[in-house]
Design a protein around this motif. Structure first.
Motif, PDB file in Angstrom:
ATOM      1  N   GLY A 189       0.826  -1.205   0.000  1.00  0.00           N
ATOM      2  CA  GLY A 189       0.000   0.000   0.000  1.00  0.00           C
ATOM      3  C   GLY A 189       0.853   1.244   0.000  1.00  0.00           C
ATOM      4  O   GLY A 189       2.080   1.191  -0.078  1.00  0.00           O
ATOM      5  N   TRP A 190       0.190   2.367   0.112  1.00  0.00           N
ATOM      6  CA  TRP A 190       0.866   3.658   0.011  1.00  0.00           C
ATOM      7  C   TRP A 190       1.466   4.081   1.344  1.00  0.00           C
ATOM      8  O   TRP A 190       0.836   3.970   2.390  1.00  0.00           O
ATOM      9  CB  TRP A 190      -0.136   4.724  -0.439  1.00  0.00           C
ATOM     10  CG  TRP A 190       0.475   6.091  -0.557  1.00  0.00           C
ATOM     11  CD1 TRP A 190       0.508   7.069   0.391  1.00  0.00           C
ATOM     12  CD2 TRP A 190       1.158   6.617  -1.695  1.00  0.00           C
ATOM     13  NE1 TRP A 190       1.168   8.175  -0.083  1.00  0.00           N
ATOM     14  CE2 TRP A 190       1.580   7.924  -1.368  1.00  0.00           C
ATOM     15  CE3 TRP A 190       1.457   6.112  -2.963  1.00  0.00           C
ATOM     16  CZ2 TRP A 190       2.273   8.734  -2.264  1.00  0.00           C
ATOM     17  CZ3 TRP A 190       2.145   6.920  -3.852  1.00  0.00           C
ATOM     18  CH2 TRP A 190       2.543   8.211  -3.502  1.00  0.00           C
ATOM     19  N   GLY A 191       2.682   4.596   1.305  1.00  0.00           N
ATOM     20  CA  GLY A 191       3.224   5.355   2.417  1.00  0.00           C
ATOM     21  C   GLY A 191       3.924   4.572   3.506  1.00  0.00           C
ATOM     22  O   GLY A 191       4.271   3.399   3.371  1.00  0.00           O
ATOM     23  N   TYR A 192       4.110   5.288   4.627  1.00  0.00           N
ATOM     24  CA  TYR A 192       4.864   4.758   5.762  1.00  0.00           C
ATOM     25  C   TYR A 192       4.065   3.696   6.525  1.00  0.00           C
ATOM     26  O   TYR A 192       2.844   3.789   6.649  1.00  0.00           O
ATOM     27  CB  TYR A 192       5.212   5.896   6.722  1.00  0.00           C
ATOM     28  CG  TYR A 192       6.089   6.967   6.127  1.00  0.00           C
ATOM     29  CD1 TYR A 192       7.448   6.753   5.937  1.00  0.00           C
ATOM     30  CD2 TYR A 192       5.561   8.205   5.769  1.00  0.00           C
ATOM     31  CE1 TYR A 192       8.255   7.742   5.399  1.00  0.00           C
ATOM     32  CE2 TYR A 192       6.360   9.202   5.234  1.00  0.00           C
ATOM     33  CZ  TYR A 192       7.708   8.962   5.045  1.00  0.00           C
ATOM     34  OH  TYR A 192       8.501   9.941   4.514  1.00  0.00           O
ATOM     35  N   GLN A 196      -1.317   5.118   9.140  1.00  0.00           N
ATOM     36  CA  GLN A 196      -2.437   4.435   8.497  1.00  0.00           C
ATOM     37  C   GLN A 196      -3.722   4.644   9.297  1.00  0.00           C
ATOM     38  O   GLN A 196      -3.688   5.021  10.469  1.00  0.00           O
ATOM     39  CB  GLN A 196      -2.153   2.940   8.373  1.00  0.00           C
ATOM     40  CG  GLN A 196      -1.896   2.239   9.691  1.00  0.00           C
ATOM     41  CD  GLN A 196      -1.580   0.772   9.511  1.00  0.00           C
ATOM     42  OE1 GLN A 196      -2.189   0.099   8.676  1.00  0.00           O
ATOM     43  NE2 GLN A 196      -0.635   0.253  10.282  1.00  0.00           N
ATOM     44  N   PHE A 197      -4.840   4.419   8.617  1.00  0.00           N
ATOM     45  CA  PHE A 197      -6.133   4.449   9.287  1.00  0.00           C
ATOM     46  C   PHE A 197      -6.371   3.092   9.949  1.00  0.00           C
ATOM     47  O   PHE A 197      -6.210   2.051   9.304  1.00  0.00           O
ATOM     48  CB  PHE A 197      -7.256   4.721   8.282  1.00  0.00           C
ATOM     49  CG  PHE A 197      -7.249   6.115   7.716  1.00  0.00           C
ATOM     50  CD1 PHE A 197      -7.791   7.171   8.421  1.00  0.00           C
ATOM     51  CD2 PHE A 197      -6.687   6.362   6.469  1.00  0.00           C
ATOM     52  CE1 PHE A 197      -7.783   8.457   7.899  1.00  0.00           C
ATOM     53  CE2 PHE A 197      -6.672   7.641   5.938  1.00  0.00           C
ATOM     54  CZ  PHE A 197      -7.219   8.693   6.659  1.00  0.00           C
ATOM     55  N   ILE A 198      -6.734   3.115  11.223  1.00  0.00           N
ATOM     56  CA  ILE A 198      -7.087   1.882  11.929  1.00  0.00           C
ATOM     57  C   ILE A 198      -8.407   2.106  12.661  1.00  0.00           C
ATOM     58  O   ILE A 198      -8.862   3.250  12.806  1.00  0.00           O
ATOM     59  CB  ILE A 198      -5.992   1.458  12.939  1.00  0.00           C
ATOM     60  CG1 ILE A 198      -5.849   2.516  14.052  1.00  0.00           C
ATOM     61  CG2 ILE A 198      -4.667   1.203  12.244  1.00  0.00           C
ATOM     62  CD1 ILE A 198      -4.972   2.064  15.212  1.00  0.00           C
ATOM     63  N   LEU A 199      -9.021   1.024  13.099  1.00  0.00           N
ATOM     64  CA  LEU A 199     -10.248   1.121  13.892  1.00  0.00           C
ATOM     65  C   LEU A 199      -9.873   1.056  15.368  1.00  0.00           C
ATOM     66  O   LEU A 199      -9.211   0.120  15.816  1.00  0.00           O
ATOM     67  CB  LEU A 199     -11.195  -0.023  13.541  1.00  0.00           C
ATOM     68  CG  LEU A 199     -12.599   0.071  14.153  1.00  0.00           C
ATOM     69  CD1 LEU A 199     -13.343   1.278  13.598  1.00  0.00           C
ATOM     70  CD2 LEU A 199     -13.383  -1.209  13.880  1.00  0.00           C
ATOM     71  N   LEU A 598      -3.625  17.897   3.049  1.00  0.00           N
ATOM     72  CA  LEU A 598      -4.416  16.675   2.880  1.00  0.00           C
ATOM     73  C   LEU A 598      -4.078  15.950   1.580  1.00  0.00           C
ATOM     74  O   LEU A 598      -4.366  14.761   1.430  1.00  0.00           O
ATOM     75  CB  LEU A 598      -5.913  17.001   2.920  1.00  0.00           C
ATOM     76  CG  LEU A 598      -6.488  17.295   4.306  1.00  0.00           C
ATOM     77  CD1 LEU A 598      -7.964  17.609   4.213  1.00  0.00           C
ATOM     78  CD2 LEU A 598      -6.257  16.124   5.253  1.00  0.00           C
ATOM     79  N   THR A 599      -3.459  16.682   0.652  1.00  0.00           N
ATOM     80  CA  THR A 599      -3.018  16.050  -0.590  1.00  0.00           C
ATOM     81  C   THR A 599      -2.137  14.843  -0.292  1.00  0.00           C
ATOM     82  O   THR A 599      -2.175  13.832  -0.998  1.00  0.00           O
ATOM     83  CB  THR A 599      -2.216  17.065  -1.437  1.00  0.00           C
ATOM     84  OG1 THR A 599      -3.036  18.200  -1.682  1.00  0.00           O
ATOM     85  CG2 THR A 599      -1.784  16.463  -2.758  1.00  0.00           C
ATOM     86  N   PHE A 600      -1.325  14.949   0.759  1.00  0.00           N
ATOM     87  CA  PHE A 600      -0.387  13.880   1.087  1.00  0.00           C
ATOM     88  C   PHE A 600      -1.050  12.736   1.864  1.00  0.00           C
ATOM     89  O   PHE A 600      -0.452  11.676   2.041  1.00  0.00           O
ATOM     90  CB  PHE A 600       0.779  14.442   1.906  1.00  0.00           C
ATOM     91  CG  PHE A 600       1.524  15.546   1.201  1.00  0.00           C
ATOM     92  CD1 PHE A 600       2.191  15.297   0.016  1.00  0.00           C
ATOM     93  CD2 PHE A 600       1.547  16.834   1.710  1.00  0.00           C
ATOM     94  CE1 PHE A 600       2.876  16.305  -0.652  1.00  0.00           C
ATOM     95  CE2 PHE A 600       2.228  17.853   1.057  1.00  0.00           C
ATOM     96  CZ  PHE A 600       2.896  17.582  -0.134  1.00  0.00           C
ATOM     97  N   VAL A 601      -2.274  12.951   2.342  1.00  0.00           N
ATOM     98  CA  VAL A 601      -2.947  11.946   3.175  1.00  0.00           C
ATOM     99  C   VAL A 601      -3.940  11.112   2.370  1.00  0.00           C
ATOM    100  O   VAL A 601      -4.213   9.957   2.705  1.00  0.00           O
ATOM    101  CB  VAL A 601      -3.673  12.637   4.356  1.00  0.00           C
ATOM    102  CG1 VAL A 601      -4.437  11.630   5.200  1.00  0.00           C
ATOM    103  CG2 VAL A 601      -2.674  13.394   5.222  1.00  0.00           C
ATOM    104  N   ILE A 602      -4.462  11.691   1.287  1.00  0.00           N
ATOM    105  CA  ILE A 602      -5.566  11.063   0.552  1.00  0.00           C
ATOM    106  C   ILE A 602      -5.269   9.617   0.162  1.00  0.00           C
ATOM    107  O   ILE A 602      -6.116   8.732   0.301  1.00  0.00           O
ATOM    108  CB  ILE A 602      -5.910  11.903  -0.701  1.00  0.00           C
ATOM    109  CG1 ILE A 602      -6.559  13.226  -0.277  1.00  0.00           C
ATOM    110  CG2 ILE A 602      -6.837  11.145  -1.628  1.00  0.00           C
ATOM    111  CD1 ILE A 602      -6.764  14.197  -1.411  1.00  0.00           C
ATOM    112  N   ALA A 603      -4.039   9.358  -0.329  1.00  0.00           N
ATOM    113  CA  ALA A 603      -3.730   8.014  -0.836  1.00  0.00           C
ATOM    114  C   ALA A 603      -3.783   6.947   0.252  1.00  0.00           C
ATOM    115  O   ALA A 603      -3.931   5.755  -0.053  1.00  0.00           O
ATOM    116  CB  ALA A 603      -2.355   8.009  -1.495  1.00  0.00           C
TER     117      ALA A 603
END
Length: 607
Positions: A189-192, A196-199, A598-603
Motif C-alpha cells: 500500500g501507500w506510504g509509511y 495508516q487508518f485503523i479502527l 491533505l493532498t499527502f494523506v488522501i492516498a
C-alpha cells in the motif's frame, strides 16, 4: 516559443505528426512538439500552429541602468533572477555593444548635445566611471501599472548594490534511502508503515505523527466512510502479512549474471518480497492485486547501482545477455511503466535508490546536479539547509525520485511560480543501449537541433536509465502564507480561476475543490474542543444563513503564496478582490493549509 506552443501540425513522409489533444502538456510519452522545434525543416513541413495569447498589457515602460564594468552588471542580473523579478526583457550590453549603440545616434540638436554632455560629465566625473569599461543594462517592463512600478523599483534597488544607477543612455531596444525499503514503507500500500487508518474504539484513527491528523480520532471521517463509501467500519480489514516464499514466481537467473555482479561488487537480491515491491506502481488496480490476487510476472532480480558508471556496466551486460531492464525510482508510478511485460527473458529491476547524492550545488548560476535516485523530500531538505529550494512538489513528493520526476514529466503543486519539471530541467544524463545521451553543454536551451531533454521527459524509462539531473533552484522565499476562498458553486470558482489567470496573478499553488472534495476535507478534522466546536458552529451559521450558501453545492479554493512579503500581500489582495466579484469570500489560512496538506494523506485511504 516552447513556452507559447500548444500544438503543431507537421506533414512528414510517414504521415501527419501532431498531438491527439489540444492541451499545453501531457505527462505520458515524449513531447514531439519539442522534437519538431529546432528541427529546421529536416523532419517535415509545419502547416499549422496553436499558440497561447494574453490580453494587451495596461502599461509598457523602458528603462536602462549603467554599471562601472561588466562583472557588476552580471552580479546584478544574478540577483534579479534570485529575487524573481520579471521584467518583460532584460539585456546586458558589454562596453563594445554600448559604444556601438551610442554611435548609431543621429545628429543631435544643440540642446540635445548639451544634455548629452551633462550626462557624460555626470557619469565620468561625478560617478567616476571609465568610458572604456562601463556597460549598460536595457529593460522593458510590461503589465499593470502597479506591477510595473514595483518591478522597476525592485530592480533599480538591486542595481544600486552593485554600483549601477538608472540612466537613459541608449535607445531602448542526502540522505540514503534504505535498500530494504520495506523496513520503512508498506509492502502492499501507500506510504509509511507507521501512518495508516485503523479502527480504535469503533472510530477511525490515524496513527503516527508524520501528518497533522496523526494521533487523532476521526469521528466525522468515520461517518463519511459509512455514508459515501458505504463501508461498515466495524468490518475493517487488518493489514495482511507478505506472502510466504513459495507464493512468489520462480526466478531463473543464470550463474553468469551472479558472477558479473559479484565481480563488479554490486548489490542485488532475488528475495521474493524485494522483487514483488518493485513489480508494480500505485494505481488502484495495483493495490487490489497486491491485496486480493497476485502478479503473473515480477522481476527476476533487483540490482542496486551506486553511481552512473555502475549503470553503464549493467546496461552493457544486459544488452549482451539479452535481458530486460526496468528502471525503478520511488515506485509511485500510476502509468504501468514499471509493470513487468509477459516476456520470457530475464527481467532486471534496476533500483536507483542508492544513487542519492547531490553532486554539484552552483550558488552563482542557481543550479543543482543530483543523482537520479534522490527522493523529493530528501532533496528539498538538503537544499533548504543551504538556503535554496527547487520548489517542485508533486503529490508523490515524499516518496518519488528525481529521476522519476523527469521520466514521467511530473507536474508540481507550486508550478505557478517554480514551473513543471520541464521548466526546471537544465540537463539530464541517460544511459541507453547505444551509449550515454546528454547535452554537450550546460545551458537551459539551445536554438539549433531538437531538444532531447524533451524526448527523455515522459519516456517512462522506455529509452534508458536516467542517472543524473541538473535542475534550476531558487533562494528560499522570505514569506509563505496559506489562504482559502469559499464559493457558492463550482461554476463561480472556475470563473474566478479564469480571471486570476487573465490577471497573471501567481500564487505558488491554487486549487479548486468541488463539493465532494470539500466535504471530504471537512470530514478529516479531528475531534474538536468545546470552544472550537462553538466557533465552527458560528462559521457554519455565517456561511449558510448570512451568506446563503448551500452546503451541498459550495466549493473551496485553496491557496499558497510564496515570495517576499510585499509581493505576497499584493497577490493575496488581488486574488481576494477577484473572488469577491464571483461571490467568494476568504475562509482563512488554516483551511488553506489543511487543504494543501491533505493532498499527502488522501492516498492512505485505499489501505
Amino acid at each position: 516559443i516552447e513556452d507559447l506552443l500548444v500544438n503543431v501540425r507537421m506533414v512528414t513522409p510517414k504521415g501527419v505528426l501532431e498531438k491527439n489533444c489540444q492541451v499545453p502538456r501531457l505527462s505520458c510519452g515524449p513531447d514531439f512538439n519539442h522534437v519538431i522545434m529546432g528541427s529546421e525543416g529536416s523532419f517535415g513541413v509545419i502547416t499549422e500552429v496553436t499558440l497561447k495569447i494574453r490580453p494587451l498589457p495596461q502599461c509598457k515602460r523602458y528603462g536602462s541602468i549603467v554599471f562601472p564594468d561588466f562583472e557588476s552588471g552580471v552580479k546584478c542580473m544574478r540577483d534579479v533572477a534570485k529575487e524573481r523579478c520579471q521584467p518583460a526583457s532584460i539585456r546586458l550590453m558589454d562596453n563594445e555593444q554600448f559604444k556601438f549603440g551610442q554611435s548609431l545616434k543621429p545628429v543631435a540638436s544643440i540642446l540635445s548635445t548639451f544634455v548629452d554632455g551633462l550626462k557624460k560629465f555626470y557619469v565620468t566625473r561625478i560617478k567616476g566611471f571609465d568610458m572604456d569599461s562601463m556597460v549598460v543594462m536595457t529593460l522593458l517592463f510590461e503589465g499593470d501599472k502597479k506591477e510595473v512600478d514595483q518591478n522597476e523599483k525592485k530592480i533599480y534597488a538591486i542595481a544600486e548594490k552593485f554600483g549601477g544607477f538608472p540612466f537613459f543612455f541608449c535607445y531602448p531596444n542526502f540522505v540514503s534511502y534504505l535498500i530494504f525499503r520495506q523496513e520503512l514503507l508498506k509492502w502492499n500500500g501507500w506510504g509509511y508503515k507507521d501512518s495508516q487508518f485503523i479502527l480504535k474504539d469503533n472510530l477511525l484513527y490515524f496513527t503516527g505523527d508524520r501528518y497533522p491528523i496523526g494521533g487523532h480520532y476521526l469521528p466525522y471521517f468515520t461517518q463519511w466512510v459509512k455514508d459515501v463509501l458505504n463501508v461498515e467500519v466495524t468490518k475493517f480489514q487488518k493489514t495482511k502479512t507478505p506472502p510466504p516464499p513459495q507464493r512468489y514466481p520462480d526466478t531463473n537467473v543464470p550463474k553468469e549474471l551472479f558472477d558479473r555482479l559479484n565481480d563488479m561488487n554490486l548489490s542485488y537480491s532475488t528475495d521474493g518480497l524485494d522483487r514483488l515491491i518493485r513489480a508494480h506502481g500505485h494505481t488502484l488496480h495495483d493495490i487490489y492485486i497486491l491485496r486480493e490476487s497476485s502478479f503473473k510476472r515480477i522481476p527476476d532480480i533487483v540490482i542496486w547501482p551506486s553511481c552512473h558508471d555502475d549503470v553503464v556496466k549493467i546496461v552493457a551486460f544486459a544488452c549482451e545477455l539479452n535481458m530486460v531492464i526496468i528502471p525503478f525510482g520511488g515506485g509511485t508510478a500510476v502509468s504501468g511503466a514499471i509493470d513487468c511485460p509477459d516476456d520470457p527473458r530475464i527481467i532486471i529491476s534496476l533500483d536507483t535508490s542508492q544513487m542519492n547524492n547531490i553532486l554539484v550545488l552552483d550558488r552563482e548560476n542557481l543550479t543543482v546536479t543530483c543523482e537520479s535516485g534522490i527522493i523529493g523530500q530528501d532533496l528539498e531538505r538538503e537544499l533548504k539547509g543551504f538556503g535554496f529550494t527547487c520548489g517542485h512538489e508533486p503529490d508523490s513528493y515524499e516518496f518519488s525520485s528525481l529521476g522519476g520526476w523527469v521520466a514521467t514529466r511530473a507536474s508540481g503543486m507550486k508550478k505557478n511560480i517554480y514551473g513543471n519539471i520541464e521548466d526546471l530541467l537544465v540537463n539530464v544524463r541517460m544511459v541507453t543501449p547505444k551509449g550515454v545521451l546528454e547535452k554537450n553543454c550546460q545551458v537551459p536551451r539551445l536554438s539549433c537541433g531538437p531538444d532531447f531533454n524533451h524526448v527523455i521527459m515522459g519516456s517512462e524509462g522506455s529509452f534508458g536509465v536516467i542517472t543524473e539531473v541538473t535542475l534550476k533552484i531558487r533562494p528560499l522565499p522570505q514569506c509563505k502564507r496559506y489562504g482559502s476562498i469559499v464559493f457558492p458553486d463550482f461554476e463561480s470558482g472556475v470563473k474566478c480561476m479564469r480571471d486570476v489567470a487573465k490577471e497573471r496573478c501567481q500564487p505558488a499553488s491554487i486549487r479548486l475543490m468541488d463539493n465532494e472534495q470539500f466535504k471530504f476535507g471537512q470530514s478529516l478534522k479531528p475531534v474538536a474542543s468545546i470552544l472550537s466546536t462553538f466557533v465552527d458552529g458560528l462559521k457554519k451559521f455565517y456561511v449558510t444563513r448570512i451568506k446563503g450558501f448551500d452546503m451541498d453545492s459550495m466549493v473551496v479554493m485553496t491557496l499558497l503564496f510564496e515570495g517576499d512579503k510585499k509581493e505576497v500581500d499584493q497577490n493575496e489582495k488581488k486574488i481576494y478582490a477577484i473572488a469577491e466579484k464571483f461571490g467568494g469570500f476568504p475562509a482563512g489560512g488554516t483551511n488553506g493549509e489543511r487543504g494543501y496538506m491533505l493532498t499527502f494523506v488522501i492516498a492512505y485511504i485505499r489501505v
